[in-house]
Design a protein around this motif. Sequence first.
Motif, PDB file in Angstrom:
ATOM      1  N   LEU A  49       0.828  -1.211   0.000  1.00  0.00           N
ATOM      2  CA  LEU A  49       0.000   0.000   0.000  1.00  0.00           C
ATOM      3  C   LEU A  49       0.861   1.259   0.000  1.00  0.00           C
ATOM      4  N   LEU A  70      -5.676   2.947  -3.724  1.00  0.00           N
ATOM      5  CA  LEU A  70      -5.339   2.094  -2.578  1.00  0.00           C
ATOM      6  C   LEU A  70      -6.246   0.864  -2.533  1.00  0.00           C
ATOM      7  N   TYR A 122      -5.057  -2.937  -2.693  1.00  0.00           N
ATOM      8  CA  TYR A 122      -5.476  -3.880  -1.649  1.00  0.00           C
ATOM      9  C   TYR A 122      -5.916  -5.200  -2.284  1.00  0.00           C
ATOM     10  N   HIS A 152      -2.565   3.925   5.768  1.00  0.00           N
ATOM     11  CA  HIS A 152      -2.376   4.422   4.401  1.00  0.00           C
ATOM     12  C   HIS A 152      -3.690   4.994   3.857  1.00  0.00           C
ATOM     13  N   LEU A 153      -4.786   4.293   4.129  1.00  0.00           N
ATOM     14  CA  LEU A 153      -6.104   4.761   3.704  1.00  0.00           C
ATOM     15  C   LEU A 153      -6.503   6.006   4.484  1.00  0.00           C
TER      16      LEU A 153
END
Length: 196
Positions: free
Chosen positions: A73, A89, A93, A131-132
């Motif tokens: 990611l 992202l 994933y 990261h999200l």
Amino acid sequence: MGRPRTHDEALRRTLLRLAATVVCEGGVHALSLRRLASDAGTSTTAIYSLFGNKAGLVHGVFQDAAKRLSDHLAAVENTDDPAEDVVRLGLAYREYALANPQLYAIMFSDRFTELDLSTEQKDEAAETFEHLVAAIRRAQADGRFKPAPVEHVAISCWGMAHGLVSLELSESIPPGLDLAAGYEDALRSVVAGWLN
């Protein structure tokens, strides 16, 4: 001239990969160090040298899975459009999960509950979510996303991605339904719902 080192990183990676497959398919109780050593062409001494004990190996498997997902990611570079980055992202994933189904299952299936993880290890796993969250914070700061609790936005985006990926991996899809073809559209629909 010293003896060659046999308990190296290559062996460590092999043991982690083989152990992940066993834990994914049969659970932690199915993991035999003697059998694992045989399958890897090494000795149990090597396993103890690299991981300490069976618990250390199992925790190593989980940490490896979390690190690989986080690294994958993290490789998604930021663009000028953080809302688009959220979609990217989600695509990354899925890409990770399909390429590493055993590692994905270690983190997100019922096998997770068998691992008896420390708080520190759970925190490491939660870092994959950051990261999200970071992309959503950027989208809100840029005025692209509605001002809402970041956790609410993140859980809706992650929930869509995780749910569809889990259905795809478990092959729990009705005949004739092409989940792969609709995955990106579904992500974009969730993201569009948060746009300002």
